[in-house]
Design a protein around this motif. Structure first.
Motif, PDB file in Angstrom:
ATOM      1  N   VAL A 195      28.568   4.738   2.838  1.00 25.16           N
ATOM      2  CA  VAL A 195      28.692   6.155   3.184  1.00 25.16           C
ATOM      3  C   VAL A 195      29.540   6.843   2.121  1.00 25.16           C
ATOM      4  CG1 VAL A 195      29.531   7.851   4.854  1.00 25.16           C
ATOM      5  CG2 VAL A 195      28.526   5.717   5.661  1.00 25.16           C
ATOM      6  N   LEU A 196      29.041   7.981   1.629  1.00 25.54           N
ATOM      7  CA  LEU A 196      29.792   8.816   0.696  1.00 25.54           C
ATOM      8  C   LEU A 196      30.115  10.117   1.418  1.00 25.54           C
ATOM      9  CD1 LEU A 196      27.086   7.461  -0.887  1.00 25.54           C
ATOM     10  CD2 LEU A 196      28.410   8.225  -2.858  1.00 25.54           C
ATOM     11  N   LEU A 197      31.396  10.385   1.628  1.00 20.52           N
ATOM     12  CA  LEU A 197      31.842  11.580   2.325  1.00 20.52           C
ATOM     13  C   LEU A 197      32.341  12.601   1.304  1.00 20.52           C
ATOM     14  CD1 LEU A 197      33.865   9.842   5.191  1.00 20.52           C
ATOM     15  CD2 LEU A 197      31.495  10.634   5.263  1.00 20.52           C
ATOM     16  N   ALA A 198      31.604  13.702   1.131  1.00 19.27           N
ATOM     17  CA  ALA A 198      31.951  14.729   0.144  1.00 19.27           C
ATOM     18  C   ALA A 198      32.371  14.098  -1.180  1.00 19.27           C
ATOM     19  CB  ALA A 198      33.065  15.635   0.675  1.00 19.27           C
ATOM     20  N   LEU A 321      24.982  10.175   2.646  1.00 16.59           N
ATOM     21  CA  LEU A 321      25.828  11.129   1.938  1.00 16.59           C
ATOM     22  C   LEU A 321      26.040  12.334   2.849  1.00 16.59           C
ATOM     23  CD1 LEU A 321      25.434  12.193  -1.807  1.00 16.59           C
ATOM     24  CD2 LEU A 321      26.399  13.694  -0.066  1.00 16.59           C
ATOM     25  N   TRP A 322      27.299  12.607   3.194  1.00 17.83           N
ATOM     26  CA  TRP A 322      27.658  13.722   4.064  1.00 17.83           C
ATOM     27  C   TRP A 322      28.366  14.792   3.229  1.00 17.83           C
ATOM     28  CZ3 TRP A 322      27.144  13.508   9.618  1.00 17.83           C
ATOM     29  CH2 TRP A 322      26.629  12.291  10.106  1.00 17.83           C
ATOM     30  N   GLN A 323      27.962  16.046   3.424  1.00 14.06           N
ATOM     31  CA  GLN A 323      28.508  17.125   2.606  1.00 14.06           C
ATOM     32  C   GLN A 323      28.574  18.426   3.414  1.00 14.06           C
ATOM     33  OE1 GLN A 323      29.686  17.164  -0.590  1.00 14.06           O
ATOM     34  NE2 GLN A 323      30.139  19.346  -0.384  1.00 14.06           N
ATOM     35  N   GLY A 324      29.690  19.138   3.299  1.00  7.90           N
ATOM     36  CA  GLY A 324      29.813  20.446   3.914  1.00  7.90           C
ATOM     37  C   GLY A 324      29.253  21.523   3.001  1.00  7.90           C
ATOM     38  N   ASP A 325      28.617  22.540   3.582  1.00  7.86           N
ATOM     39  CA  ASP A 325      28.004  23.580   2.743  1.00  7.86           C
ATOM     40  C   ASP A 325      29.000  24.650   2.306  1.00  7.86           C
ATOM     41  OD1 ASP A 325      28.426  25.051   5.062  1.00  7.86           O
ATOM     42  OD2 ASP A 325      26.374  25.831   5.193  1.00  7.86           O
ATOM     43  N   ASP A 326      30.263  24.561   2.801  1.00  9.83           N
ATOM     44  CA  ASP A 326      31.302  25.514   2.396  1.00  9.83           C
ATOM     45  C   ASP A 326      32.463  24.770   1.746  1.00  9.83           C
ATOM     46  OD1 ASP A 326      32.554  27.923   2.015  1.00  9.83           O
ATOM     47  OD2 ASP A 326      33.198  28.180   4.100  1.00  9.83           O
ATOM     48  N   ILE A 345      18.455   8.069  -0.129  1.00  8.57           N
ATOM     49  CA  ILE A 345      19.741   8.402   0.486  1.00  8.57           C
ATOM     50  C   ILE A 345      19.499   9.301   1.692  1.00  8.57           C
ATOM     51  CG2 ILE A 345      21.814   9.806   0.171  1.00  8.57           C
ATOM     52  CD1 ILE A 345      22.223   8.639  -2.493  1.00  8.57           C
ATOM     53  N   LYS A 346      20.156   8.997   2.786  1.00  9.06           N
ATOM     54  CA  LYS A 346      20.079   9.829   3.988  1.00  9.06           C
ATOM     55  C   LYS A 346      21.144  10.928   3.849  1.00  9.06           C
ATOM     56  CE  LYS A 346      18.474   5.926   6.767  1.00  9.06           C
ATOM     57  NZ  LYS A 346      17.070   6.366   6.779  1.00  9.06           N
ATOM     58  N   TYR A 347      20.671  12.139   3.618  1.00  6.63           N
ATOM     59  CA  TYR A 347      21.568  13.260   3.313  1.00  6.63           C
ATOM     60  C   TYR A 347      21.844  14.072   4.576  1.00  6.63           C
ATOM     61  CZ  TYR A 347      23.282  17.548   1.066  1.00  6.63           C
ATOM     62  OH  TYR A 347      24.032  18.635   0.693  1.00  6.63           O
ATOM     63  N   HIS A 348      23.130  14.291   4.841  1.00  6.25           N
ATOM     64  CA  HIS A 348      23.561  15.047   6.013  1.00  6.25           C
ATOM     65  C   HIS A 348      24.386  16.250   5.533  1.00  6.25           C
ATOM     66  CE1 HIS A 348      22.671  11.338   8.396  1.00  6.25           C
ATOM     67  NE2 HIS A 348      23.202  10.720   7.338  1.00  6.25           N
ATOM     68  N   GLU A 349      23.804  17.420   5.580  1.00 11.28           N
ATOM     69  CA  GLU A 349      24.536  18.627   5.176  1.00 11.28           C
ATOM     70  C   GLU A 349      25.032  19.355   6.422  1.00 11.28           C
ATOM     71  OE1 GLU A 349      23.483  22.783   2.985  1.00 11.28           O
ATOM     72  OE2 GLU A 349      23.029  20.937   1.850  1.00 11.28           O
ATOM     73  N   LEU A 350      26.325  19.617   6.451  1.00 14.04           N
ATOM     74  CA  LEU A 350      26.954  20.204   7.627  1.00 14.04           C
ATOM     75  C   LEU A 350      27.183  21.695   7.413  1.00 14.04           C
ATOM     76  CD1 LEU A 350      29.589  17.368   8.134  1.00 14.04           C
ATOM     77  CD2 LEU A 350      27.370  17.596   9.258  1.00 14.04           C
ATOM     78  N   PRO A 351      26.619  22.549   8.268  1.00 12.26           N
ATOM     79  CA  PRO A 351      26.782  24.001   8.097  1.00 12.26           C
ATOM     80  C   PRO A 351      28.192  24.472   8.448  1.00 12.26           C
ATOM     81  CG  PRO A 351      25.586  23.525  10.118  1.00 12.26           C
ATOM     82  CD  PRO A 351      25.748  22.218   9.410  1.00 12.26           C
ATOM     83  N   GLN A 352      28.627  25.503   7.728  1.00 12.72           N
ATOM     84  CA  GLN A 352      29.935  26.122   7.961  1.00 12.72           C
ATOM     85  C   GLN A 352      31.050  25.070   7.987  1.00 12.72           C
ATOM     86  OE1 GLN A 352      29.488  28.442  11.554  1.00 12.72           O
ATOM     87  NE2 GLN A 352      28.061  29.862  10.603  1.00 12.72           N
ATOM     88  N   THR A 353      30.978  24.178   7.026  1.00  8.47           N
ATOM     89  CA  THR A 353      31.911  23.047   6.956  1.00  8.47           C
ATOM     90  C   THR A 353      32.427  22.910   5.528  1.00  8.47           C
ATOM     91  OG1 THR A 353      30.655  21.921   8.690  1.00  8.47           O
ATOM     92  CG2 THR A 353      32.175  20.581   7.403  1.00  8.47           C
TER      93      THR A 353
END
Length: 380
Positions: A195-198, A321-326, A345-353
């Motif tokens: 897992v890659l967090l930001a 890979l988890w990433q905030g859009d802000d 890669i399973k990409y998880h983009e988190l809104p307003q994060t």
């Protein structure tokens, strides 16, 4: 007599004139002295400049004058020591074993996954987590030869010395997330999942289109643009740039509040202002911690992450890979491009994060369950 007096007066006048002429003459240095003087000044200036770019020797734990060793440590292949901290279930009964990699200006105590994961999930799934001080941080010895490959091999050796088995999971946050790219490159055969967090991106990775990386690069503060330029193009000046007082250096190292987005500030407002272990993070000095991170993270890499192949072609594991859009620290546009280039890669983009989303309540529960059992869990 008159003629003799005239001769005496003439002689006196001549002597007086001679003295005035000598008093008004410019100083004449012996031949070659001026050149020698310039050479001495030049050498002096070089010595001062050399002194300005040379960092102080690190205060290595357990050595004379260094801080004490309080954490368990392993001895690595090259004689260095790596400090670590264990969390969760005992490793001899745990089903899942995770190595957590901390970020910039942090240490083994900043194990956000271990600190925020619910005890219920730890017990139900049987999770063991080990966090460690990356080289130079906390109580781990510095590694002046550190590269993306060497830190991956450190992680592999840590897992072997602790008996974590043939495969283990790795989770990295921010600069620690960038380290996970090296694990996917150099020790993919040892990974059960990742897992890659930001994860911090390197604007000079060749896989990025120039217009995209430039757009993202120039979204940074001007002082951070210069800090990264120095780290990339003239790494030997990194110490000087970050300690000189003429120009502002890294806003990230200075913890400037404007590097955080509103969602980040909202999360951090609920946490203590200071970490109880803060003094340990940089106790060996800034050079082998913050400055070394800059030089490695934004230097010229041995590989391009966007050239990596799927380490789990048969679906026996997964990479997330988890990433905030802000996120004001790591540009979301570059993470989107990476996810497009690496569809495995399973990409998880988190809104307003923002950047520190792993600290949000319930977030690490979702991250860990998604990794281990493939269950997407909402978080509050």
């Amino acid at each position: 007599m008159a003629g003799g007096v005239n001769r005496k007066i003439s002689a006196a006048s001549a002597r007086s004139h001679t003295r005035r002429a000598k008093q008004g003459s410019p100083l004449v240095l012996p031949s070659g002295s001026f050149t020698k003087l310039l050479a001495v000044l030049f050498v002096g200036i070089l010595a001062l400049a050399y002194q300005a770019i040379q960092p102080a020797a690190p205060r290595i734990p357990g050595t004379p004058g260094g801080p004490p060793v309080t954490a368990p440590r392993i001895k690595l292949r090259d004689g260095r020591h790596l400090a670590y901290q264990e969390h969760g279930k005992a490793k001899d009964v745990a089903k899942y074993k995770i190595v957590f990699v901390h970020g910039f200006d942090s240490c083994r105590h900043d194990a956000v996954v271990a600190d925020t994961l619910s005890q219920e999930i730890i017990d139900d799934l049987g999770i063991y987590i080990v966090s460690f001080d990356r080289p130079g941080y906390g109580e781990s010895d510095p590694d002046p030869k550190r590269t993306p490959k060497s830190i991956s091999l450190d992680i592999e050796e840590l897992a072997d010395k602790l008996g974590l088995g043939s495969r283990f999971y790795v989770i990295g946050f921010s600069m620690g997330g960038q380290v996970v790219w090296g694990c996917l490159k150099y020790i993919p055969h040892r990974l059960a999942g990742a897992v890659l967090l930001a994860p911090v991106v390197n604007y000079w990775w060749p896989g990025f289109p120039a217009n995209l990386s430039n757009e993202a690069y120039y979204q940074q503060f001007r002082q951070d643009q210069w800090t990264l330029r120095v780290a990339h193009y003239t790494s030997w000046l990194t110490y000087w740039w970050n300690t000189q007082k003429w120009f502002p250096a890294s806003s990230v190292a200075a913890h400037h509040p404007d590097i955080l987005s509103p969602p980040d500030k909202a999360i951090l407002s609920k946490l203590p202002l200071r970490r109880p272990h803060e003094a340990q993070v940089r106790q060996q000095g800034d050079y082998e911690t913050l400055h070394r991170d800059m030089m490695i993270g934004f230097g010229t890499w041995e590989f391009d992450p966007m050239d990596l192949e799927n380490p789990f072609p048969n679906g026996e594991g997964s990479v997330h890979l988890w990433q905030g859009d802000d996120d004001l620290l790591v540009p979301v546009m570059l993470q989107r491009f990476i996810a497009h280039r690496l569809p495995w890669i399973k990409y998880h983009e988190l809104p307003q994060t923002g950047h520190v989303f792993p600290l949000a309540e319930g977030m690490c529960n979702a991250i860990v369950k998604t990794l281990l059992v493939g269950e997407a869990t909402t978080f509050a």
